[in-house]
Design a protein around this motif. Sequence first.
Motif, mmCIF file in Angstrom:
data_model
loop_
_atom_site.group_PDB
_atom_site.id
_atom_site.type_symbol
_atom_site.label_atom_id
_atom_site.label_comp_id
_atom_site.label_asym_id
_atom_site.label_seq_id
_atom_site.Cartn_x
_atom_site.Cartn_y
_atom_site.Cartn_z
ATOM 1 N N THR A 84 0.821 -1.217 0.000
ATOM 2 C CA THR A 84 0.000 0.000 0.000
ATOM 3 C C THR A 84 0.849 1.260 0.000
ATOM 4 O OG1 THR A 84 -1.780 -1.139 1.172
ATOM 5 C CG2 THR A 84 -1.808 1.260 1.249
ATOM 6 N N ASP A 96 -2.503 9.032 5.525
ATOM 7 C CA ASP A 96 -3.042 8.668 4.209
ATOM 8 C C ASP A 96 -2.869 7.177 3.933
ATOM 9 O OD1 ASP A 96 -3.690 11.368 3.719
ATOM 10 O OD2 ASP A 96 -1.665 11.744 2.964
ATOM 11 N N LYS A 128 -5.484 5.210 5.747
ATOM 12 C CA LYS A 128 -6.792 5.333 5.095
ATOM 13 C C LYS A 128 -6.873 4.365 3.901
ATOM 14 C CE LYS A 128 -9.865 8.569 2.853
ATOM 15 N NZ LYS A 128 -10.041 9.862 2.225
ATOM 16 N N LEU A 129 -5.812 4.318 3.098
ATOM 17 C CA LEU A 129 -5.781 3.388 1.962
ATOM 18 C C LEU A 129 -5.810 1.933 2.427
ATOM 19 C CD1 LEU A 129 -3.043 5.178 -0.188
ATOM 20 C CD2 LEU A 129 -5.504 5.046 -0.701
ATOM 21 N N ARG A 140 -7.131 0.775 5.164
ATOM 22 C CA ARG A 140 -8.480 0.469 5.656
ATOM 23 C C ARG A 140 -9.427 0.176 4.498
ATOM 24 N NH1 ARG A 140 -9.983 0.014 10.131
ATOM 25 N NH2 ARG A 140 -8.486 1.320 11.204
ATOM 26 N N GLU A 141 -9.247 0.886 3.375
ATOM 27 C CA GLU A 141 -10.074 0.622 2.196
ATOM 28 C C GLU A 141 -9.792 -0.778 1.639
ATOM 29 O OE1 GLU A 141 -9.238 3.850 -0.497
ATOM 30 O OE2 GLU A 141 -10.162 5.332 0.836
ATOM 31 N N LYS A 142 -8.528 -1.204 1.671
ATOM 32 C CA LYS A 142 -8.156 -2.532 1.176
ATOM 33 C C LYS A 142 -8.577 -3.641 2.129
ATOM 34 C CE LYS A 142 -3.948 -3.263 -0.532
ATOM 35 N NZ LYS A 142 -2.470 -3.158 -0.766
ATOM 36 N N ARG A 143 -8.622 -3.328 3.422
ATOM 37 C CA ARG A 143 -8.884 -4.335 4.451
ATOM 38 C C ARG A 143 -9.940 -3.809 5.432
ATOM 39 N NH1 ARG A 143 -4.110 -7.841 5.591
ATOM 40 N NH2 ARG A 143 -2.655 -7.594 3.900
ATOM 41 N N PRO A 144 -11.162 -3.642 4.962
ATOM 42 C CA PRO A 144 -12.185 -2.997 5.799
ATOM 43 C C PRO A 144 -12.583 -3.785 7.050
ATOM 44 C CG PRO A 144 -13.165 -3.859 3.779
ATOM 45 C CD PRO A 144 -11.674 -4.013 3.637
ATOM 46 N N SER A 194 -7.308 6.180 13.694
ATOM 47 C CA SER A 194 -7.522 5.026 12.810
ATOM 48 C C SER A 194 -6.939 3.731 13.374
ATOM 49 C CB SER A 194 -6.922 5.312 11.435
ATOM 50 O OG SER A 194 -5.530 5.413 11.518
#
Length: 179
Positions: free
Chosen positions: A54, A66, A69-70, A72-76, A103
């Motif tokens: 990532t 940042d 955040k990325l 978390r989008e990949k591994r919600p 986060s």
Amino acid sequence: HLAQAVADVADLEKVLFMPVGSPAHRETHASAEDRKEMTQLAIARNSRFEFDDTALEQPAPAYTADTLKLLREKRPDDTFCFIAGIDSLVRSRWRRLDEVARSLEKFYVARREGVDVAELVPMLSDLAPELRARFEVVDVSLMDLSSTEIRALVKAGRSIRYLVPDVVAGYIADHSLYR
């Protein structure tokens, strides 16, 4: 060593290793591809360790807030902790530390020689109490060695055996890194 020690103390299921392509706060001394390869070689035999690209794919400059955040989008469905040496927190400029803390479930801070835990207090003083509570200083056996020192040894033509995995030392030699 630090990742394994904190994973044991905190009972972490997995530790993600995420080299940064273009860090915002410092220069790099090897290409992103070389750092990716060395990281993968170093952790290959530990089933608890996992490589994640990532931060390599992130546009420059890369900030931890940042990256998280990325991630978390990949591994919600995952919860995240962060591991850093106390020196990283008190000697580097952390932008948006409140976002980073928000986060995370925990931010594990490992002691390092030459840095007093009291130095952490000013770094966290601007955070809300519930965010400060996410920072936990962990007592793990210290291996007081920095990547800067390893690079200096390589540049001086000295051995780094037993300081990095043999496969990583071989990669550094084969690719003439840090000379």
